[in-house]
Design an enzyme around this catalytic site. Structure first.
Site, short mmCIF file in Angstrom:
data_model
loop_
_atom_site.label_atom_id
_atom_site.label_comp_id
_atom_site.label_asym_id
_atom_site.label_seq_id
_atom_site.Cartn_x
_atom_site.Cartn_y
_atom_site.Cartn_z
N PRO A 144 43.00 31.83 40.28
CA PRO A 144 44.39 32.30 40.22
C PRO A 144 44.98 32.41 38.81
CG PRO A 144 44.35 29.99 40.83
CD PRO A 144 42.91 30.44 40.75
N CYS A 145 44.47 33.36 38.05
CA CYS A 145 44.95 33.55 36.68
C CYS A 145 46.41 33.99 36.65
CB CYS A 145 44.05 34.52 35.93
SG CYS A 145 43.83 36.11 36.73
#
Length: 186
Positions: free
Chosen positions: A149-150
């Protein structure tokens, strides 16, 4: 074998020997290009450009498998705020990342649903306190956004910061998770 929902890297060359299934699917973020090798997600492209779509089939033409159906179902649940984490097995070994990039992605994966960290905090957590630009660069090349989940890594001084899918999509994902947390607590 991969652990569910964790950063995994299989021995070099093992995943490469498995013929990939590459499919284009609609999503709230626009078209996603999803690559699966065996039961492992190995790539997610957000709104792929025309040249990136080569080798991907539209969903209705793709050869279906239990792994593909599971991935699509879990991603749909995530996008509907009905699931915090798609919890899919994935591998980034084929992406050719160096050890520093893998450490950054592993640290990013630890950011809880609905939370954010600054590029600087991620850099400090992996022992690169003065390298927040490197963190941003690695996250802009994340081979598996959403699963890693950048979008949860933001600018220190406000604003959402850069995102592989663009800032509008990043803002949408952050608001989705905020909505999901509110629904759980309400």
């Amino acid at each position: 074998m991969a652990e569910t929902g964790t950063l995994t890297s299989i021995s070099p060359g093992v995943v490469d020997t498995i013929e990939p299934t590459r499919v284009l699917v609609p999503s709230p973020l626009g078209t996603l290009g999803i690559e699966i090798r065996g039961s492992l997600v190995t790539r997610i492209l957000i709104a792929p450009e025309r040249h990136d779509r080569r080798g991907y089939s539209p969903l209705k033409e793709a050869s279906r498998s239990d792994s593909l159906d599971e991935a699509l179902g879990r991603l749909s649940e995530y996008f509907a705020a009905a699931r915090r984490d798609p919890r899919l097995d994935f591998d980034i070994g084929a992406a050719g990342l160096d050890d520093t990039a893998k450490k950054i992605l592993l640290e990013t994966q630890q950011i809880p649903y609905g939370s954010t960290r600054s590029y600087q905090k991620v850099a400090a957590a992996v022992g690169l306190a003065d390298s927040y630009r490197l963190v941003r660069s690695v996250l802009m090349a994340n081979p598996i956004p959403i699963l890693i989940p950048c979008h949860r890594v933001v600018a220190r001084r406000g604003g959402c910061g850069s995102y592989i899918g663009g800032t509008k999509r990043k803002t949408w994902l952050l608001k989705l998770e905020e909505k999901g947390l509110r629904a759980e607590s309400g």
